[in-house]
Design an enzyme around this catalytic site. Structure first.
Site, short mmCIF file in Angstrom:
data_model
loop_
_atom_site.label_atom_id
_atom_site.label_comp_id
_atom_site.label_asym_id
_atom_site.label_seq_id
_atom_site.Cartn_x
_atom_site.Cartn_y
_atom_site.Cartn_z
CB SER A 33 -40.31 50.11 136.04
OG SER A 33 -39.54 50.13 134.85
CB SER A 51 -40.74 49.29 132.11
OG SER A 51 -41.00 48.32 133.08
CE LYS A 94 -37.39 52.91 134.31
NZ LYS A 94 -37.85 51.75 133.53
#
Ligand SMILES: [Mg+2]
Ligand SMILES: [Zn+2]
Lengths: 98, 497, 504
Positions: free
Chosen positions: B155, B179, B80
């Site tokens: 997210s 997330s 990420k």
């Protein structure tokens, strides 16, 4: 609980250093008013005699020994600088004072 | 011939260790898959082809030299874009950090490198991890491999989509309000939010410091456990890191069982807003747990009804402060510096240009909640709610070993559907937020497709703090039973891209 | 940019108003590393060479508390007779400023580590004045800005600024007094004496060198006036960064006179920060402090609470050094000086220097003489404290030793000191470079003496005749020919010897 006014959003944006456009101010003021209306529910517990939790862990006294660790080189430190001069970060004129 | 990209991480590592595959072959296969599919999926913000191949070659060289390889050596991973990586751009999905190349590695990045995991690149995300759909990325949305017109969750939508699109067998996410778990749920993958403090936050760009937690994402429970073990553990650079042994997650994942366990079902995780197909799959999961020998206990956690409200005060408050450093002075974007404007004006113009709407909304909301006249009513009360939620969890875990719930109230919604309705967007994290507020651990794993839309449904398992191994023990048992029932892993049913 | 400010005479000001002061002192700790990261605190490094992700506020970085920072804070708290918190936290003070990398200062807010103390300070006449301490808390320093393009290097008129973050994150202890009431006309004196005493204490604790000239200790002077007989505080001004003992006194005095002028002409004081000007002792307006200022403090989520164990606190209490006032009383007796002289030594900031000079082998009278004479005068001229002068106790002891050995006389010794202060090197190097050695070559000295006797026959005769007092004139003549580099006592001896007289 009162909602939020456009004037308050103007003030908050200034505190948060956001140069919002007039359209954004209108848009955000409405949305923030809705959101605050929804989250204001937390004040239901305001009178309850419970301690606040600022942190999920019951840790205390996490400290490090006073021992020097390698720093970045000045080149690394300045590598992301939008502008630099004399091995320092170059920034526009500072108006206020701290 | 084996289809490299369909292998699990455990299988891949085994084949590399045995010499059946080289790390370079494995990396090239995944890079090729990314080349072939990422125009559609847009899981990656940056593919580090050279870095990945160099790492792969190093693994192959180690093996050739007879060195012992770690359990995930040579396995590709999608990171990420919230973790700093030396020499590789880190944007946090924001224009304000476009082009920023960190001079330091996050602790998690370092651990991955030391474990010889091959980092393929950095994945798309909602800007500063604020969102539940990855639509808040400044670099465009990510598509859900099950249906590219739908959101992959957020997210960490990029990481979850990369897994579901077979671009990588492993990924890293961060979970502040869901997330990791919510993207896992809507993409039919596995995601774990470790106990707060279980994985170092050093080098993970902060959204809400007291809630953020990095964690593993994978396609199987065992793969998640193997990755969990690599990234977890005490870090002296993170004051909130737990100085205790990592729970035995891999062992638990290899010995899945729920026999004799007490499993809680919280009555607050149901009702209005829950999609019928989600409720149906969840109920089937509860039935399955019973069949596997668990005892089901109904729980009442009244404070959970206030979790969302508390979260949307605490997270914005902390983020308003955490994001103050993005001021155009030391790194990142600088806008409007024409030689006449002041630093103050340049900061305000840059933040206006560099932050997206959701970030601005939360920064303003947090600034409001922390201001002196409102602090007690908002931030102070939210922290009391946090205490009450922890107490509800504590009481619950006196009665049960784990709690289960749907991970999300609905399956993946359409891209664009909720973008201008923040409150509707926030509902996606209804079931995941209480865990972040209390700091304990939770997992999401697939429990079937919703009949009405054919999209994945996630089952959430919640365990007490530092009992992360229970997630894997229960998760592995549930996964094995479902795969046996379905005849194959759920992702086999995903459309080919 | 000094603007004309109307002042009332000090006497008139005090006749109508009663000053209330608040003093906020920031002390930079002498830890090896910064408060929240492992970067060195060494002075004089190249710009941005002592920075890391944490003290640059890079995305993703996190703080970890320096244990010695906490220990120093507790020691300071104990020495100030404070209670030490059983449990306290850091808080974020949120405001934007380019020299502050995170745009919040990691500080403490409603939970300081030390609170509710006092410090007794002795005034010039020996009176003890008790200054109540509100709190002492831990925080971090900011970076340094260099303002470029303006004529004066000041912020105003600069076209841009250059930032160096080597100082960002240096541990600070902020010590805040409660409102100081009842000092009356002595308020400026109390302010100075308090900062002097605090500085002694910090040095005695060994937690900082507390050099005001290097910014290691800085004082903000908050001051308000109220009409005599009233209780309510007036509006205060906050004079920032007053960086010498003398300036503290002058700033308080100036503000008393300025406030009084404004108030007595029917005006009202604006709550604002003020800048102090060393040149003329004035202050000028800074930033208005309206109440809209909102730092949005909240507990620092990246740090966990500090809960000093009571055993640790007691251990630190036991290990505290002798407190400066007690120590001064002991030294006063050892040195045999009056209260007043001791107070002068304190006010000059010379106690430690004298002690150190004695430890380096000088006798106490000589040590006092040099530090309180030549060096105090020099320091005063420069508006610094004596131990901030560029000379070490060892060097002063060396000068004293040279005098004691007859290698230097007082006059030459003063020149040596002057040379050391001017950066010409060690005392021996200055002696060498400037050629300041007393002429001890008996041959050369003897020739000069003979020359003086021959050239002043009449005076020589007087001396031979018993008028020994006249020897001064011959000594003067010898000193003249040797350009002051002779030992006057030895010269006198030689003259008397040559003339066959002995001192009765
Ligand atoms: Mg302060
Ligand atoms: Zn540092």
């Amino acid at each position: 609980m009162p909602g939020i006014t456009r004037e308050e959003v103007v003030h908050l944006a200034r505190l948060a250093r956001l140069e919002l456009s007039s359209n954004e101010l209108d848009h955000f003021a409405g949305q923030l008013d809705d959101i605050i209306g929804a989250v204001a529910r937390v004040s239901e517990v305001a009178d309850q005699d419970v301690p606040p939790t600022s942190h999920p862990l019951p840790l205390t006294n996490v400290m490090r020994a006073d021992e020097v660790r390698p720093s970045l080189t000045p080149e690394q430190a300045l590598s992301g600088a939008p502008a630099q001069e004399q091995q320092r970060f170059k920034v526009p004129q500072i108006l206020g004072e701290d | 011939m084996v289809d490299i990209i369909k292998l699990t991480a455990a299988e891949t590592a085994e084949k590399i260790a045995s010499g059946e595959l080289t790390a370079v072959e494995v990396t090239e296969a995944h890079l090729a898959r990314i080349d072939a599919t990422d125009e559609k999926v847009h899981a990656f913000l940056h593919v580090d082809r050279e870095g990945a191949l160099a790492q792969a070659r190093a693994v192959d060289a180690k093996r050739a030299a007879g060195e012992k390889l770690g359990p995930l050596a040579g396995v590709p991973l999608a990171l990420k874009d919230i973790f700093t990586t030396v020499g590789v751009p880190t944007t946090v999905g924001s224009k304000i950090l476009e082009g920023w190349i960190p001079p330091y590695d996050a602790t998690l990045t370092r651990k991955l490198k030391e474990a010889d995991v091959v980092i393929l690149g950095k994945t798309n995300m909602d800007e500063f991890a604020m969102g539940s759909s990855t639509e808040n990325s400044a670099y465009g949305p990510t598509g859900n491999p099950w249906d590219l017109t739908r959101i992959p969750g957020g997210s960490g939508g990029g990481s979850a989509a990369a897994l579901a699109a077979f671009q990588a067998p492993l990924a890293i996410g961060t979970d502040t309000g869901g997330s990791i778990r919510q993207p896992a749920a809507v993409t039919g993958t596995v995601g774990v939010k470790p106990t707060y403090g279980g994985v170092s936050r050093y080098g993970m760009v902060a959204f809400s410091s007291s809630l953020d937690q990095g964690g593993p994402c994978a396609r199987t429970v065992l793969d998640a456990a193997l990755l969990h073990e690599v990234i977890a553990g005490h870090d002296p650079l993170d004051s909130t890191s737990i100085d205790a042994p990592v729970p035995p997650v891999v062992e638990a994942a290899r010995n899945g069982s729920v026999a004799g366990m007490r499993v809680g079902v919280v009555k607050q995780f149901a009702g209005e807003g829950y999609q019928a197909g989600v409720v149906q799959r969840f109920n089937e999961s509860v039935e399955l747990l019973k069949e596997l020998g668990a005892e089901i206990v109904e729980l009442d956690c009244p404070s959970f009804d206030l979790a969302m409200a508390a979260y949307y005060l605490i997270a914005p408050s902390e983020c308003s402060s955490n994001l103050a450093r993005f001021d155009a002075m030391r790194y990142g974007l600088r806008v409007g510096d024409d030689g006449t404007r002041s630093a103050e004006d340049v900061t305000a113009l840059t933040r206006e240009a560099g932050f997206g709407d959701e970030v601005k909304r939360r920064v303003i909301l947090g600034t409001y909640a922390l201001s002196s006249g409102y602090y007690d009513a908002y931030y102070g009360s939210a922290q009391k709610v946090r205490t009450l939620i922890s107490q509800d969890f504590e009481k619950s875990f006196e009665q049960v070993d784990v709690i289960v719930s749907p991970t999300t109230p609905t399956t993946a919604f359409a891209i664009g559907e909720r973008t201008d309705d923040p409150l509707a967007m926030y509902l996606a994290d209804l079931c995941t937020i209480p865990t972040n507020l209390a700091g304990n651990s939770a997992m999401s794993l697939p429990c079937g497709l919703a009949p009405e839309d054919g999209l994945p449904v996630g089952l959430q398992i919640i365990a007490p703090a530092m009992k992360d191994d229970r997630l894997y023990k229960v998760g592995a048992a549930v996964e094995a039973a479902f795969v046996a029932r379905w005849g194959h892993p759920l992702l086999e049913e995903a459309p080919s891209l | 940019m000094t603007t004309f400010t109307e002042l009332l005479s000090y006497e008139d000001a005090l006749a109508s108003y009663d000053p209330v002061m608040g003093l906020e002192v920031h002390v930079e700790l002498g830890t090896r590393t910064k408060m929240f990261c492992g970067c060195s605190t060494e002075l004089g490094g190249e710009p941005n060479s002592q920075t890391c992700p944490t003290c640059l506020g890079l995305p993703g970085s996190l703080p970890v508390v320096n244990a010695i920072g906490v220990e120093s804070a507790i020691k300071i708290g104990l020495a100030l007779n404070c209670e030490i918190a059983e449990w306290c936290r850091f808080a974020r003070k949120n405001y934007f400023y380019p020299d502050m990398p995170k745009n919040f200062q990691t500080s403490q807010y409603d939970e300081p580590i030390a609170f509710n103390g006092y410090l007794d300070v002795q005034l010039e006449d020996g009176e003890i004045f008790r200054v109540e301490i509100e709190r002492a808390h831990m925080e971090e320093d900011t970076g340094k800005s260099l303002h470029v393009g303006g004529a004066t290097g000041r912020i105003h008129g600069a076209s841009h600024s250059l930032l160096d973050y080597n100082r960002a994150g240096i541990p600070l202890i902020e010590i805040v007094t409660k409102p100081i009431e009842g000092a009356g006309e002595r308020a400026p004196e109390v302010a100075k004496a308090y900062v002097a005493e605090l500085r002694e204490l910090i040095k005695a604790l060994g937690v900082s060198e507390a050099r005001m000239d290097k910014g290691q200790m800085r004082c903000d002077v908050n001051l308000s006036l109220r009409p005599h007989g009233t209780k309510e505080f007036g509006t205060r001004s906050e004079t920032k960064n007053v960086n010498s003992l003398r300036s503290v006194e002058r700033a308080a005095r100036f503000e008393i006179q300025r406030h009084a002028a404004v108030l007595s002409s029917g005006g009202s004081i604006v709550q604002e920060t003020r800048h102090f000007h060393e040149e003329d002792g004035s202050t000028t307006a800074g930033r208005i402090k309206d109440n809209a200022e909102d730092y949005r403090y909240f507990p620092e989520p990246d740090l966990v609470p500090v809960a000093p164990a009571r055993e640790w606190v007691e251990e630190l209490r036991t290990g505290l050094p002798e407190m400066p006032r007690v120590r001064r009383n002991r030294l006063r007796e050892e040195w045999g000086v009056s209260e007043h002289d001791m107070q002068s030594i304190l006010n000059a900031g010379a106690v430690d220097s004298i002690v150190a000079t004695i430890e380096e082998g000088a006798d106490s009278a000589a040590a006092r003489k040099w530090w309180m004479g030549e060096l105090a005068r020099n320091a005063n001229e420069q508006g610094v404290v004596v131990d901030e002068l560029p000379i070490t106790p060892a060097q002063v002891a060396r000068v004293a030793a040279l005098v004691a050995a007859g290698d230097l006389n007082d006059k030459l010794a003063r020149q040596v000191i002057e040379g050391v202060l001017a950066g010409e090197g060690t005392p021996d190097e200055v002696v060498e470079k400037r050629g300041l050695k007393v002429v001890s070559d008996e041959g050369a000295l003897g020739a000069a003496v003979d020359e003086a006797i021959a050239g002043n026959a009449a005076i020589a005769d007087k001396i031979r005749g018993g008028k020994i007092a006249a020897v001064g004139a011959l000594v003067g003549a010898v000193m003249k020919t040797t350009r002051g580099q002779a030992d006057a006592a030895r010269v006198k001896e030689l003259i008397l010897e040559r003339l066959g007289v002995s001192e009765g």
